[in-house]
Design a protein around this motif. Sequence first.
Motif, PDB file in Angstrom:
ATOM      1  N   GLY A 269      -3.468   0.649  26.938  1.00  0.00           N
ATOM      2  CA  GLY A 269      -3.753  -0.502  26.098  1.00  0.00           C
ATOM      3  C   GLY A 269      -4.896  -1.336  26.630  1.00  0.00           C
ATOM      4  N   TRP A 270      -5.150  -2.435  25.910  1.00  0.00           N
ATOM      5  CA  TRP A 270      -6.298  -3.288  26.192  1.00  0.00           C
ATOM      6  C   TRP A 270      -5.854  -4.733  26.375  1.00  0.00           C
ATOM      7  N   VAL A 271      -6.605  -5.421  27.204  1.00  0.00           N
ATOM      8  CA  VAL A 271      -6.414  -6.865  27.338  1.00  0.00           C
ATOM      9  C   VAL A 271      -7.731  -7.548  26.992  1.00  0.00           C
ATOM     10  N   ALA A 272      -7.640  -8.737  26.446  1.00  0.00           N
ATOM     11  CA  ALA A 272      -8.843  -9.467  26.060  1.00  0.00           C
ATOM     12  C   ALA A 272      -9.611  -9.928  27.287  1.00  0.00           C
ATOM     13  N   ASN A 273     -10.930  -9.877  27.203  1.00  0.00           N
ATOM     14  CA  ASN A 273     -11.795 -10.359  28.291  1.00  0.00           C
ATOM     15  C   ASN A 273     -11.947 -11.882  28.186  1.00  0.00           C
ATOM     16  N   THR A 274     -10.942 -12.590  28.657  1.00  0.00           N
ATOM     17  CA  THR A 274     -10.964 -14.057  28.570  1.00  0.00           C
ATOM     18  C   THR A 274     -10.732 -14.740  29.910  1.00  0.00           C
ATOM     19  N   ALA A 275     -10.369 -13.959  30.930  1.00  0.00           N
ATOM     20  CA  ALA A 275      -9.935 -14.573  32.191  1.00  0.00           C
ATOM     21  C   ALA A 275     -10.989 -15.474  32.804  1.00  0.00           C
ATOM     22  N   GLU A 276     -12.258 -15.141  32.631  1.00  0.00           N
ATOM     23  CA  GLU A 276     -13.326 -15.897  33.295  1.00  0.00           C
ATOM     24  C   GLU A 276     -13.941 -16.971  32.407  1.00  0.00           C
ATOM     25  N   LEU A 277     -13.448 -17.127  31.179  1.00  0.00           N
ATOM     26  CA  LEU A 277     -14.080 -18.036  30.227  1.00  0.00           C
ATOM     27  C   LEU A 277     -13.688 -19.501  30.420  1.00  0.00           C
ATOM     28  N   ASP A 278     -12.608 -19.762  31.147  1.00  0.00           N
ATOM     29  CA  ASP A 278     -12.088 -21.132  31.275  1.00  0.00           C
ATOM     30  C   ASP A 278     -11.878 -21.749  29.895  1.00  0.00           C
ATOM     31  N   LEU A 279     -11.089 -21.060  29.086  1.00  0.00           N
ATOM     32  CA  LEU A 279     -10.886 -21.475  27.699  1.00  0.00           C
ATOM     33  C   LEU A 279     -10.262 -22.861  27.577  1.00  0.00           C
ATOM     34  N   ALA A 280      -9.447 -23.226  28.551  1.00  0.00           N
ATOM     35  CA  ALA A 280      -8.765 -24.521  28.470  1.00  0.00           C
ATOM     36  C   ALA A 280      -9.756 -25.685  28.431  1.00  0.00           C
ATOM     37  N   VAL A 281     -10.917 -25.493  29.030  1.00  0.00           N
ATOM     38  CA  VAL A 281     -11.927 -26.559  29.030  1.00  0.00           C
ATOM     39  C   VAL A 281     -12.349 -26.893  27.609  1.00  0.00           C
ATOM     40  N   ALA A 282     -12.377 -25.875  26.748  1.00  0.00           N
ATOM     41  CA  ALA A 282     -12.784 -26.092  25.357  1.00  0.00           C
ATOM     42  C   ALA A 282     -11.590 -26.291  24.428  1.00  0.00           C
ATOM     43  N   GLY A 283     -10.374 -26.194  24.953  1.00  0.00           N
ATOM     44  CA  GLY A 283      -9.190 -26.367  24.116  1.00  0.00           C
ATOM     45  C   GLY A 283      -8.844 -25.137  23.297  1.00  0.00           C
ATOM     46  N   VAL A 284      -9.214 -23.959  23.798  1.00  0.00           N
ATOM     47  CA  VAL A 284      -8.961 -22.704  23.086  1.00  0.00           C
ATOM     48  C   VAL A 284      -7.688 -22.066  23.619  1.00  0.00           C
ATOM     49  N   ALA A 285      -6.756 -21.758  22.716  1.00  0.00           N
ATOM     50  CA  ALA A 285      -5.475 -21.173  23.103  1.00  0.00           C
ATOM     51  C   ALA A 285      -5.466 -19.669  22.854  1.00  0.00           C
ATOM     52  N   THR A 286      -4.623 -18.970  23.618  1.00  0.00           N
ATOM     53  CA  THR A 286      -4.415 -17.536  23.412  1.00  0.00           C
ATOM     54  C   THR A 286      -2.989 -17.303  22.934  1.00  0.00           C
ATOM     55  N   ASP A 287      -2.767 -16.125  22.335  1.00  0.00           N
ATOM     56  CA  ASP A 287      -1.425 -15.813  21.857  1.00  0.00           C
ATOM     57  C   ASP A 287      -0.609 -15.168  22.970  1.00  0.00           C
ATOM     58  N   GLU A 288       0.611 -14.710  22.635  1.00  0.00           N
ATOM     59  CA  GLU A 288       1.506 -14.158  23.643  1.00  0.00           C
ATOM     60  C   GLU A 288       0.965 -12.879  24.272  1.00  0.00           C
ATOM     61  N   ARG A 289       0.025 -12.216  23.618  1.00  0.00           N
ATOM     62  CA  ARG A 289      -0.570 -10.993  24.170  1.00  0.00           C
ATOM     63  C   ARG A 289      -1.847 -11.265  24.953  1.00  0.00           C
ATOM     64  N   GLY A 290      -2.248 -12.547  25.001  1.00  0.00           N
ATOM     65  CA  GLY A 290      -3.447 -12.891  25.743  1.00  0.00           C
ATOM     66  C   GLY A 290      -4.718 -12.863  24.920  1.00  0.00           C
ATOM     67  N   HIS A 291      -4.615 -12.560  23.614  1.00  0.00           N
ATOM     68  CA  HIS A 291      -5.785 -12.565  22.753  1.00  0.00           C
ATOM     69  C   HIS A 291      -6.046 -13.983  22.230  1.00  0.00           C
ATOM     70  N   VAL A 292      -7.302 -14.271  21.920  1.00  0.00           N
ATOM     71  CA  VAL A 292      -7.654 -15.590  21.409  1.00  0.00           C
ATOM     72  C   VAL A 292      -7.001 -15.798  20.043  1.00  0.00           C
TER      73      VAL A 292
END
Length: 472
Positions: A269-292
């Motif tokens: 399977g695949w995981v979204a490439n989000t770990a390095e984005l610091d999404l919380a700084v922009a207020g972006v949430a991910t779902d239970e699978r780690g996708h945006v």
Amino acid sequence: MQSEFDVVVIGAGPAGVVAALRAADLGARTALVARERFGGMAANDGPVPVRTLAHAARLVREARQLSRYGISAGEPVVDYPRLLERVREVVDHVGRQSALRGQCESAGVSILENTGAARFVAPHTIETASGLRLDGESIVLCTGGASRRLSVPGAELTATHSDAWALTSVPPSMLVIGAGATGVQVASIFHAFGTRVQLFQAGPRILPTEDEDVSAEVTTAFRDAGMIVRTDFGAIEAFEKTAHGVRMIVSKDGDRATAEAALAVVAVGWVANTAELDLAVAGVATDERGHVRVDEHLRTTAPHVLAAGDVTGHLMVVPQALEEGYVAGTNAVRGAVLPLTKHVSPIGSFTDPEYAQVGLGEARARAELDALVTVIRLDCGTRAIIDGRASGFCKLIVDRTTSRIVGCHVVGDRAVDIVQLAAIAISAGMTVDDLARLPFSFPTYAGILGRAALTAARTLRRDFAWRLPELQ
């Protein structure tokens, strides 16, 4: 360099490129930020290099058929370093000739390559590992995904599909763990190259998202070709290094077993490439699978940030990514004006045998409507017999109430091409009568689809004012 843009797109794969082009076409000052090269995984680590290796595997299989047609030749031998050179040639050529790159440049998109990872440092600001700092009124995330790693002892001894493409020689043996689309493609390609392959699937069948008959047919074909296919094998306890490669230890119902090979490839399977984005700084949430998490307009939980492609966890194929990129690029400029609509999405893989599908599977069709299911074996098709590739089938699914085609599943040579025709028929709302009346050229693989349509139409007792030639 200008650092303030109307739209900043992170990721230069299919979704990101189309998003940037669409935004620029709408008059937005647009930047396209690529961690590495333009084209993303699709061009550099996905369909383009994989399809090149699959073509080489096909050439090997065809060469082994030469004696059947009175042509003398020796056993084909794969020069893997030379093959990798060809892969690089193809990747470079595709990159140079990319029509989308030229269109982006002519539209005024600022293409920023090899920037390294990007991250949010403020809600509207990103910074890259190379030191670029870009402000965007809107930001579109198209960072894609990566192979999921196993979390068991010794997992570092395993490889991913990307590592498999970068080998310097064909391994004598291989364990492939995970029999979804990626896993079966790795297994099929290297089996053709002469590797002794063992394919493992934790569930009851390989290709679990495909029609059950497709899964069964591909399993039989793999086993008949000499590949070991193991389903319901239990749980992986660990991997260990051996003198000649790696050993996998599994357990099931209290019993332990092992499997060894020169290389173990994990494709689970695949995981979204989000770990390095610091999404919380922009207020972006991910779902239970780690996708945006996105809405129907591909807006994230931060309205000025949108996402498209694999990072959303939707259907992770290039055509879907292109569509999402267009929607995200539009809404990044105009606001939430364009919803993501469901389109017919044909999917297939260039394994041996090929398999492909579009529309409803048999189980879902029977559950949701009054379905007629027609199956025609490829050995009923003249072209498949001529080519010596007569194994497989074409399954056509029709809604009895409307006579419309709602699904098609094919296993065998040119399956991917056949399903493209079925996808057009479904998109056009064609009835099975309409499809049956099309005069497919003879002899072609497409003819098997026409035969399936004719058989289904006759089953529905349609009144034909014509008849097919005896040879179809």
